[in-house]
Scaffold this motif. Structure first.
Motif, PDB file in Angstrom:
ATOM      1  N   PRO A  46       9.047  -5.854   0.828  1.00  0.00           N
ATOM      2  CA  PRO A  46       7.715  -5.307  -0.022  1.00  0.00           C
ATOM      3  C   PRO A  46       8.246  -3.790  -0.063  1.00  0.00           C
ATOM      4  O   PRO A  46       8.874  -3.172   0.896  1.00  0.00           O
ATOM      5  N   ASP A  47       7.436  -3.088  -0.714  1.00  0.00           N
ATOM      6  CA  ASP A  47       7.586  -1.673  -1.278  1.00  0.00           C
ATOM      7  C   ASP A  47       7.233  -0.730   0.356  1.00  0.00           C
ATOM      8  O   ASP A  47       7.790   0.176   0.338  1.00  0.00           O
ATOM      9  N   TRP A  48       6.223  -1.218   0.954  1.00  0.00           N
ATOM     10  CA  TRP A  48       5.978  -0.792   2.181  1.00  0.00           C
ATOM     11  C   TRP A  48       7.034  -0.510   3.179  1.00  0.00           C
ATOM     12  O   TRP A  48       6.946   0.231   4.126  1.00  0.00           O
ATOM     13  N   LEU A  49       8.160  -1.461   3.247  1.00  0.00           N
ATOM     14  CA  LEU A  49       9.379  -1.475   4.140  1.00  0.00           C
ATOM     15  C   LEU A  49      10.335  -0.355   3.755  1.00  0.00           C
ATOM     16  O   LEU A  49      10.898  -0.546   2.703  1.00  0.00           O
ATOM     17  N   ASN A  50      10.091   0.608   4.720  1.00  0.00           N
ATOM     18  CA  ASN A  50      11.471   1.650   4.147  1.00  0.00           C
ATOM     19  C   ASN A  50      12.754   0.983   4.655  1.00  0.00           C
ATOM     20  O   ASN A  50      13.057   0.403   5.767  1.00  0.00           O
ATOM     21  N   ILE A  51      13.829   1.430   3.698  1.00  0.00           N
ATOM     22  CA  ILE A  51      15.074   0.826   4.070  1.00  0.00           C
ATOM     23  C   ILE A  51      15.825   2.065   4.229  1.00  0.00           C
ATOM     24  O   ILE A  51      15.990   2.991   3.479  1.00  0.00           O
ATOM     25  N   GLN A  52      16.307   2.374   5.515  1.00  0.00           N
ATOM     26  CA  GLN A  52      17.131   3.256   6.050  1.00  0.00           C
ATOM     27  C   GLN A  52      18.424   3.026   6.478  1.00  0.00           C
ATOM     28  O   GLN A  52      18.446   2.195   7.348  1.00  0.00           O
ATOM     29  N   SER A  53      19.613   3.617   6.030  1.00  0.00           N
ATOM     30  CA  SER A  53      20.753   3.548   6.703  1.00  0.00           C
ATOM     31  C   SER A  53      20.899   4.406   8.053  1.00  0.00           C
ATOM     32  O   SER A  53      20.403   5.297   8.366  1.00  0.00           O
ATOM     33  N   VAL A  54      21.773   3.761   8.882  1.00  0.00           N
ATOM     34  CA  VAL A  54      22.025   4.499  10.042  1.00  0.00           C
ATOM     35  C   VAL A  54      23.076   5.518   9.814  1.00  0.00           C
ATOM     36  O   VAL A  54      24.140   5.434   9.346  1.00  0.00           O
ATOM     37  N   GLY A  55      22.706   6.793  10.443  1.00  0.00           N
ATOM     38  CA  GLY A  55      23.580   7.904  10.279  1.00  0.00           C
ATOM     39  C   GLY A  55      24.855   7.959  11.316  1.00  0.00           C
ATOM     40  O   GLY A  55      25.940   8.583  10.919  1.00  0.00           O
TER      41      GLY A  55
END
Length: 152
Positions: A46-55
Motif C-alpha cells: 500500500p502507498d502508506w507503507l514507506n520503503i526505506q533502504s538500510v544506510g
C-alpha cells in the motif's frame, strides 16, 4: 508509545491474509519496511507503507550472518528510524533484537494495540481469523492476548 512501526514480512503476510493490514497505519503515525522485505512479501504494498533502504550496510551484513535478509534489514532499519518499534514474529529475530536493545512487538501486539487505541472493539474475531491461516501460535498465546485485551 513509538510513532513509527517497522514491519517484517510475516506481519505483512499475516495481516494481508486476514484483511487487517489497515491496522498498521491506524495504530502508528508512520509505517516502514525495507526493499528486502518488500521483495520477500512479493505483492504490491500500500502507498502508506514507506520503503526505506538500510544506510548502515556494515550492520546489515553482520545481522545477515544470524538472520534472513528481511529480519536483518528490519533490525538494521530500526537504528535509522527513531521513535520506532519493530514487528517481529520469528523467535531468533526477537532474541537478536532483544540483545541489541531494539524495541519490538509481534503481529499479535499490533492487534492488541489496535484494541487499546480503540481502532477495533475486540481482538477475538481477529485472532479467530488468524486461526484459519497457517500462522502457528499456541493456545497459551491466544489466552494471553485475550486476557491482555480484557476479553478472557
Amino acid at each position: 508509545m513509538p510513532n513509527a512501526v517497522i514491519a517484517d514480512t510475516s506481519c505483512l503476510i499475516l495481516l494481508t491474509k486476514i484483511n487487517e493490514l489497515h491496522l498498521l497505519p491506524a495504530v502508528y503515525t508512520s509505517a516502514y519496511t525495507s526493499p528486502e522485505i518488500a521483495k520477500e512479501f512479493g505483492r504490491q504494498l500500500p502507498d502508506w507503507l514507506n520503503i526505506q533502504s538500510v544506510g548502515d550496510k556494515e550492520l546489515l551484513q553482520k545481522l545477515i550472518v544470524l538472520l534472513d535478509i528481511g529480519e536483518a534489514s528490519a533490525i538494521a532499519l530500526s537504528y535509522e528510524i527513531k521513535d520506532s518499534i519493530l514487528v517481529l514474529d520469528d523467535l531468533m529475530a526477537r532474541r537478536v533484537a532483544q540483545n541489541m536493545k531494539v524495541p519490538f512487538t509481534g503481529t499479535f501486539g499490533v492487534i492488541l494495540k489496535a484494541k487499546q487505541c480503540n481502532v477495533v472493539s475486540s481482538v477475538k474475531p481477529i485472532l479467530e481469523k488468524v486461526r484459519t491461516t497457517d500462522f502457528y501460535f499456541s493456545e497459551s498465546i491466544y489466552e494471553t492476548v485475550l486476557k491482555a485485551a480484557g476479553e478472557w
